[in-house]
Write an enzyme that holds these catalytic residues in place. Structure first.
Site, PDB file in Angstrom:
ATOM      1  N   GLY A  63       5.160 -30.466  67.343  1.00  8.07           N
ATOM      2  CA  GLY A  63       5.720 -31.874  67.976  1.00  8.07           C
ATOM      3  C   GLY A  63       4.268 -32.337  68.573  1.00  8.07           C
ATOM      4  N   LEU A  81      14.860 -37.010  53.305  1.00  3.56           N
ATOM      5  CA  LEU A  81      16.188 -38.599  53.724  1.00  3.56           C
ATOM      6  C   LEU A  81      17.318 -38.596  52.670  1.00  3.56           C
ATOM      7  CD1 LEU A  81      14.767 -39.459  57.030  1.00  3.56           C
ATOM      8  CD2 LEU A  81      16.713 -38.278  57.112  1.00  3.56           C
ATOM      9  N   ASN A 126       7.159 -43.224  59.005  1.00  3.59           N
ATOM     10  CA  ASN A 126       6.869 -41.908  58.687  1.00  3.59           C
ATOM     11  C   ASN A 126       4.995 -41.953  59.093  1.00  3.59           C
ATOM     12  OD1 ASN A 126       7.159 -39.257  58.191  1.00  3.59           O
ATOM     13  ND2 ASN A 126       6.045 -39.935  56.084  1.00  3.59           N
ATOM     14  N   HIS A 184       2.352 -39.552  57.340  1.00  2.00           N
ATOM     15  CA  HIS A 184       1.888 -38.688  56.784  1.00  2.00           C
ATOM     16  C   HIS A 184       0.094 -38.637  57.244  1.00  2.00           C
ATOM     17  CE1 HIS A 184       2.050 -36.674  52.833  1.00  2.00           C
ATOM     18  NE2 HIS A 184       0.835 -37.234  52.516  1.00  2.00           N
ATOM     19  N   GLU A 223      -3.870 -39.207  63.668  1.00  2.00           N
ATOM     20  CA  GLU A 223      -2.191 -39.189  64.117  1.00  2.00           C
ATOM     21  C   GLU A 223      -2.160 -39.966  65.186  1.00  2.00           C
ATOM     22  OE1 GLU A 223       0.154 -36.536  61.590  1.00  2.00           O
ATOM     23  OE2 GLU A 223      -1.908 -35.725  60.638  1.00  2.00           O
TER      24      GLU A 223
HETATM   25  C1  GRF Z   1       1.603 -33.865  61.270  1.00  2.00           C
HETATM   26  O1  GRF Z   1       0.335 -33.486  60.438  1.00  2.00           O
HETATM   27  C2  GRF Z   1       2.460 -34.948  60.214  1.00  2.00           C
HETATM   28  O2  GRF Z   1       1.954 -35.751  59.697  1.00  2.00           O
HETATM   29  C3  GRF Z   1       2.858 -34.273  59.015  1.00  2.00           C
HETATM   30  O3  GRF Z   1       3.415 -32.757  59.916  1.00  2.00           O
HETATM   31  C4  GRF Z   1       2.564 -32.625  60.863  1.00  2.00           C
HETATM   32  C5  GRF Z   1       3.473 -32.862  62.038  1.00  2.00           C
HETATM   33  O4  GRF Z   1       2.513 -32.054  62.978  1.00  2.00           O
HETATM   34  N1  GRF Z   1       4.590 -34.661  58.925  1.00  2.00           N
HETATM   35  P1  GRF Z   1       2.829 -32.259  64.921  1.00  2.00           P
HETATM   36  O5  GRF Z   1       4.250 -31.685  64.843  1.00  2.00           O
HETATM   37  O6  GRF Z   1       3.197 -33.700  64.893  1.00  2.00           O
HETATM   38  O7  GRF Z   1       2.232 -31.621  65.784  1.00  2.00           O
END
Ligand code: GRF
Length: 210
Positions: free
Chosen positions: A21, A101, A115, A117, A182
């Site tokens: 998370g 999904l 989402n 990625h 991210e």
């Molecule tokens: C992230 O790298 C996201 O892009 C991928 O899963 C990971 C989740 O990380 N889909 P977190 O749970 O937000 O730390």
């Protein structure tokens, strides 16, 4: 008499997560700093041990655990929809949600699911994006925030951010570099959505200026 302006209602988001998370935390931090004008209405997790649940607890965010095991996908998704709708969710954010999904869920929230990625789509879709990018030998990678449609990792792209792939990178070091981006890209995309600045035109997402 002057008419009182009613404060504009904040967009209500629902976050779906399966793991530690950290992206969820990035959203919480931006909201708490006053920089992201949304209300985190609820977190839904399909893993009872997810770090995301602990983060929701710590920040007083409603959360719900829904088990995906031993039931058809659609049934699992109906349970999620019920929770999201009962919390008045207007935008669904997948932040490390590790379930594919079906059209049932996707069509319930047209252009209202995003989402994150960990690769520059359409390169390296799927669950091992950072490993796949490293093994392929690309010199740059990054992350993509996109709308979710019924093609896995295939919806219209909102934001991409890149990072270099370094000579001595391992999957872990590359993933960590991408993760930092991210944490910036996902809240930024949510903010653009909340400000009504995203217009989907076919595959292209136009970002409207203020
Ligand atoms: C992230 O790298 C996201 O892009 C991928 O899963 C990971 C989740 O990380 N889909 P977190 O749970 O937000 O730390």
């Amino acid at each position: 008499m002057m008419e009182q302006k009613t404060p504009s209602k904040k967009l209500r988001i629902g976050v779906l997560a399966s793991g530690r998370g950290s992206n969820f935390q990035a959203i919480i931090d931006r909201v708490e700093s006053g920089d992201l004008p949304v209300e985190i209405a609820v977190l839904v997790c399909n893993n009872p041990d997810a770090g995301a649940i602990e983060r929701a607890r710590r920040h007083g965010i409603p959360w719900k655990y829904i088990d995906h095991r031993g039931k058809p996908r659609e049934e699992f998704e109906k349970e999620i929809i019920e929770v999201l709708d009962s919390h008045g969710v207007e935008l669904v954010v997948l932040a490390g949600f590790m379930r594919i999904l079906t059209p049932l869920f996707v069509n319930h929230y047209p252009n209202r699911i995003i989402n994150i990625h960990p690769a520059l789509l359409p390169s390296f879709p799927g669950t091992h994006a950072q490993k796949d990018a490293l093994e392929y030998g690309v010199k740059v990678s990054g992350c993509t925030v996109h709308f979710v449609n019924t093609d896995v990792d295939g919806g219209p792209i909102i934001i991409q951010r890149c990072v270099p792939v370094l000579e001595d990178d391992t999957v872990e070091t590359l993933a960590a570099r991408i993760l930092k981006e991210e944490h910036r890209a996902l809240p930024e995309a949510i903010k653009l959505f909340a400000e009504g600045r995203l217009r989907v035109e076919g595959r292209r997402v136009k970002i409207l200026s203020r």
